[in-house]
Design a protein around this motif. Structure first.
Motif, short mmCIF file in Angstrom:
data_model
loop_
_atom_site.label_atom_id
_atom_site.label_comp_id
_atom_site.label_asym_id
_atom_site.label_seq_id
_atom_site.Cartn_x
_atom_site.Cartn_y
_atom_site.Cartn_z
N SER A 177 -8.89 3.28 1.74
CA SER A 177 -7.87 4.33 1.65
C SER A 177 -8.48 5.62 1.10
N MET A 198 0.82 -1.21 0.00
CA MET A 198 0.00 0.00 0.00
C MET A 198 0.86 1.26 0.00
N ARG A 252 -12.90 4.58 -5.15
CA ARG A 252 -11.46 4.63 -5.41
C ARG A 252 -11.15 4.50 -6.91
#
Length: 443
Positions: A232, A205, A256
């Protein structure tokens, strides 16, 4: 509908359809979540009258009836391009044979080298134009249709209509027989990542950025990355991946993924097959954001490289101190297959700003004994899936190592640094014996 009459003429029972199969024939069952059920049962019922019928499939999610009906493999020879857990167990019993491949080349194998006497392939219901959709397994389906002497469709209304792309379906005029079925698609939950898988995923990540174009392989660790992406604040991600996974649905629903920064298939999710839960299949059904292509497009390293910032994430079984990666066998015991690991590792590196990650837990247990997955040399009989010169990043729960441009002693140093601490001293001794360690090495 003007095609109904022709449809009814070709409609037969499974028992009638499989009468075309003769001893010595090559029969293809299609792949992944799209493998025939009713036709498989009917063919299994003919076991005693047939010999040397050779069957090809990909990643069976149900044990084929032909194998159950022929436990000594006297009548049916079951072959598979990429093993599932079921296929692996059948292989252990001498009931399944592996066919090596580079996945992006598979349609070409059929068009250039292979014969199919009878193709049995599941499809969605016919549309108003007389077309059937292959559902979430375009892969090499059209290439098989082009080579098959006889095509039998197993029409199932539960199969989602996966928009192309190209080569995502077949017309009624091209088929010989139709069989109707109504079985549910296999449900393959992604599973809950372990704490170690989450730790590995956290290293990956840290390497992602806005606009990255993601490929995720099969397994808990890639799924962990997908879940972390969904949670995220990354923006404008793209997806170009051989497999469309359940965690990708989460990534899209979390906002995302837009595909806005892709350079090919912009704003689209490109893939060649999928399996998951009903949530995955419902997401793909008639979804114009998703485009399914044959694998010689999706997995072609030179197509992959046309997108910027491609990030490829896959698993492996073991790696040696020079960086040779085995992802498909445990010694001589076959576990899975090459799949698209090489395709995406090579393609991602060629991508502007691209990165490929091959991940593994640093250890595994053999009985009660803890063993390292980072080894001086690969287990005898282990298959090299990704050449050491192609490997980019290797990741364990102890860190991340970039092998590009490194000498053999630098590779050994980097790999030992991400091995389990209990094995590092022994690995150093082995590295010295192999001549890939300098006294000045440190990690």
């Amino acid at each position: 509908m003007r095609f109904n009459e022709e449809y009814q003429k070709k409609l037969v029972t499974p028992e009638e359809a499989v009468r075309v199969v003769k001893s010595g024939d090559w029969v293809d069952y299609a792949s992944f979540s799209g493998q025939v059920i009713e036709l498989d049962k009917a063919l299994a019922a003919r076991a005693e009258e047939l010999f040397d019928v050779k069957i090809r499939a990909v990643t069976a999610l149900r044990t084929p009836e032909v194998v159950k009906a022929d436990p000594e493999a006297k009548h049916f020879v079951y072959n598979n391009w990429h093993f599932s857990g079921l296929d692996r167990k059948l292989h252990d019993k001498g009931l399944c044979w592996h066919i090596p491949l580079l996945y992006h080349e598979l349609p070409g194998y059929y068009r250039r080298f292979l014969d199919i006497d009878v193709l049995m392939i599941p499809v969605s219901s016919m549309d108003e134009h007389g077309f059937f959709n292959f559902g979430p397994q375009a892969s090499h389906a059209k290439a098989m249709c082009e080579k098959a002497k006889v095509i039998i469709l197993e029409v199932n209304p539960n199969i989602p209509r996966c928009l192309g792309g190209r080569e995502e379906g077949i017309h009624l005029s091209e088929v010989n027989y139709i069989v109707e079925a109504n079985w549910p698609l296999p449900q393959v939950p992604a599973g809950i990542p372990t704490e170690i898988e989450k730790k590995i995923a956290s290293y990956i990540m840290s390497e992602l950025e806005d606009g990255s174009c993601i490929q995720l392989g099969i397994g808990g660790m890639p799924n962990a990355v997908g879940q972390m992406i969904a949670q995220s604040d990354l923006k404008d991600l793209g997806i170009h991946s051989e497999m469309f996974t359940e965690s990708m649905v989460e990534m899209v629903e979390a906002g995302r993924v837009t595909g806005a920064r892709k350079t090919i298939d912009r704003y689209k999710i490109g893939y060649t097959f999928s399996f998951g839960t009903q949530k995955t299949y419902d997401f793909l059904n008639n979804n114009p954001m998703c485009v399914i292509y044959p694998v010689d497009y999706v997995n072609d390293p030179f197509i992959i490289a046309q997108n910027d910032k491609v990030v490829s994430i896959n698993n492996c079984i073991e790696v040696d101190l020079t960086g040779q990666v085995c992802s498909e066998s445990s010694g001589t015991r076959h576990i899975s297959g090459t799949g698209g690991q090489f395709d995406f590792a090579y393609g991602a590196y060629r991508s502007k700003g691209g990165k490929s990650f091959i991940a593994m837990e640093s250890t595994f247990k053999k009985g009660e004994e803890l063993r390292s997955r980072i080894k001086p040399i690969l287990t005898p009989g282990a298959v090299v899936t990704t050449h050491r010169s192609v490997v980019y990043y290797l990741v364990t729960e102890y860190g991340i190592a970039n092998l590009k441009g490194k000498s053999t002693w630098e590779r050994a140093e980097a790999l030992i640094s991400i091995a389990h601490p209990d094995f590092r001293e022994d690995l150093i001794k082995e590295a010295e014996e192999l001549g890939v360690w300098r006294q000045s090495n440190r990690f």
